[in-house]
Design a protein around this motif. Structure first.
Motif, short mmCIF file in Angstrom:
data_model
loop_
_atom_site.label_atom_id
_atom_site.label_comp_id
_atom_site.label_asym_id
_atom_site.label_seq_id
_atom_site.Cartn_x
_atom_site.Cartn_y
_atom_site.Cartn_z
N MET A 1 37.72 44.84 68.70
CA MET A 1 37.07 44.67 67.41
C MET A 1 37.80 45.54 66.39
SD MET A 1 34.28 43.01 66.26
CE MET A 1 33.35 42.74 67.75
N ILE A 2 38.11 44.95 65.23
CA ILE A 2 38.68 45.73 64.14
C ILE A 2 37.74 45.65 62.93
CG2 ILE A 2 41.07 45.34 64.88
CD1 ILE A 2 41.23 43.53 62.26
N PHE A 3 37.79 46.68 62.13
CA PHE A 3 36.95 46.76 60.95
C PHE A 3 37.84 46.83 59.71
CE2 PHE A 3 34.46 48.21 64.46
CZ PHE A 3 33.23 47.64 64.23
N ILE A 4 37.45 46.10 58.70
CA ILE A 4 38.16 46.05 57.43
C ILE A 4 37.22 46.54 56.35
CG2 ILE A 4 39.34 44.57 55.76
CD1 ILE A 4 40.75 44.69 58.50
N THR A 5 37.63 47.58 55.65
CA THR A 5 36.88 48.08 54.49
C THR A 5 37.74 47.82 53.26
OG1 THR A 5 35.89 49.81 55.83
CG2 THR A 5 35.78 50.08 53.44
N GLN A 6 37.13 47.28 52.24
CA GLN A 6 37.85 47.03 50.99
C GLN A 6 37.11 47.69 49.84
OE1 GLN A 6 39.70 43.04 50.25
NE2 GLN A 6 38.18 42.44 51.76
N LEU A 7 37.85 48.46 49.06
CA LEU A 7 37.36 48.96 47.78
C LEU A 7 37.96 48.03 46.74
CD1 LEU A 7 37.93 52.79 48.20
CD2 LEU A 7 35.96 51.42 48.91
N ILE A 8 37.12 47.31 46.02
CA ILE A 8 37.59 46.25 45.13
C ILE A 8 37.38 46.66 43.67
CG2 ILE A 8 37.29 43.83 44.47
CD1 ILE A 8 36.15 43.45 47.37
N TYR A 9 38.47 46.59 42.92
CA TYR A 9 38.47 46.93 41.50
C TYR A 9 38.75 45.65 40.72
CZ TYR A 9 38.99 51.56 43.50
OH TYR A 9 38.80 52.71 44.23
N ILE A 10 37.85 45.30 39.82
CA ILE A 10 38.06 44.06 39.07
C ILE A 10 38.41 44.35 37.62
CG2 ILE A 10 36.57 42.74 40.61
CD1 ILE A 10 34.53 42.63 38.33
N LEU A 11 38.99 43.37 36.99
CA LEU A 11 39.35 43.46 35.58
C LEU A 11 38.09 43.36 34.72
CD1 LEU A 11 42.45 41.12 35.74
CD2 LEU A 11 42.48 43.61 35.42
N ASP A 12 38.03 44.12 33.66
CA ASP A 12 36.87 44.08 32.76
C ASP A 12 36.59 42.66 32.30
OD1 ASP A 12 36.50 46.82 32.90
OD2 ASP A 12 37.66 47.23 31.09
N GLY A 13 35.32 42.27 32.39
CA GLY A 13 34.89 40.97 31.90
C GLY A 13 35.17 39.80 32.83
N GLN A 14 35.71 40.06 34.03
CA GLN A 14 36.07 38.97 34.94
C GLN A 14 35.11 38.86 36.14
OE1 GLN A 14 38.50 36.80 34.01
NE2 GLN A 14 38.43 38.06 32.17
N GLU A 15 33.92 39.38 35.99
CA GLU A 15 32.96 39.37 37.09
C GLU A 15 32.63 37.95 37.55
OE1 GLU A 15 32.43 43.13 34.76
OE2 GLU A 15 32.57 41.01 34.20
N THR A 16 32.42 37.03 36.63
CA THR A 16 32.06 35.66 37.00
C THR A 16 33.16 35.00 37.82
OG1 THR A 16 30.66 35.45 35.04
CG2 THR A 16 31.37 33.40 36.11
N ILE A 17 34.40 35.18 37.42
CA ILE A 17 35.53 34.59 38.17
C ILE A 17 35.63 35.23 39.55
CG2 ILE A 17 38.05 34.34 38.22
CD1 ILE A 17 37.88 34.11 35.13
#
Length: 100
Positions: A1-17
């Motif tokens: 079993m492997i585990f993947i953790t992601q810290l995700i940074y999005i561009l301002d105003g692009q939440e819907t996309i």
């Protein structure tokens, strides 16, 4: 079993996309012996200490094998919508690990 953790940074105003991309990518995890364990969108008050930019979302997923994770990354349907990811995500810090 492997585990993947992601810290995700999005561009301002692009939440819907970003959410449109996630609606396609997250269900694909289960096709490759994977499971999304956590999806967290922490508010500013959730951080006790931080020496990096606070992420928009934090994901923790598990896959049976590295090969399963690689197959998920190459999923054809997911790849067709990578343009949504590219338009909405500034960067991702991906951490791979195993349970101790």
């Amino acid at each position: 079993m492997i585990f993947i953790t992601q810290l995700i940074y999005i561009l301002d105003g692009q939440e819907t996309i970003f959410h449109q991309f996630e609606a396609i990518a997250i269900p694909a995890i289960s096709k490759y012996n994977g499971r999304l364990l956590l999806r967290v969108r922490p508010g500013e008050d959730a951080f006790i200490e931080s020496n990096i930019e606070n992420p928009y979302e934090i994901h923790l997923a598990e896959f049976e094998t590295d090969n399963d994770f690689e197959n998920f990354m190459q999923d054809e349907e997911r790849k067709r919508f990578l343009h949504l990811k590219e338009r909405s995500i500034k960067s991702v810090l991906l951490i791979k690990g195993v349970k101790l």
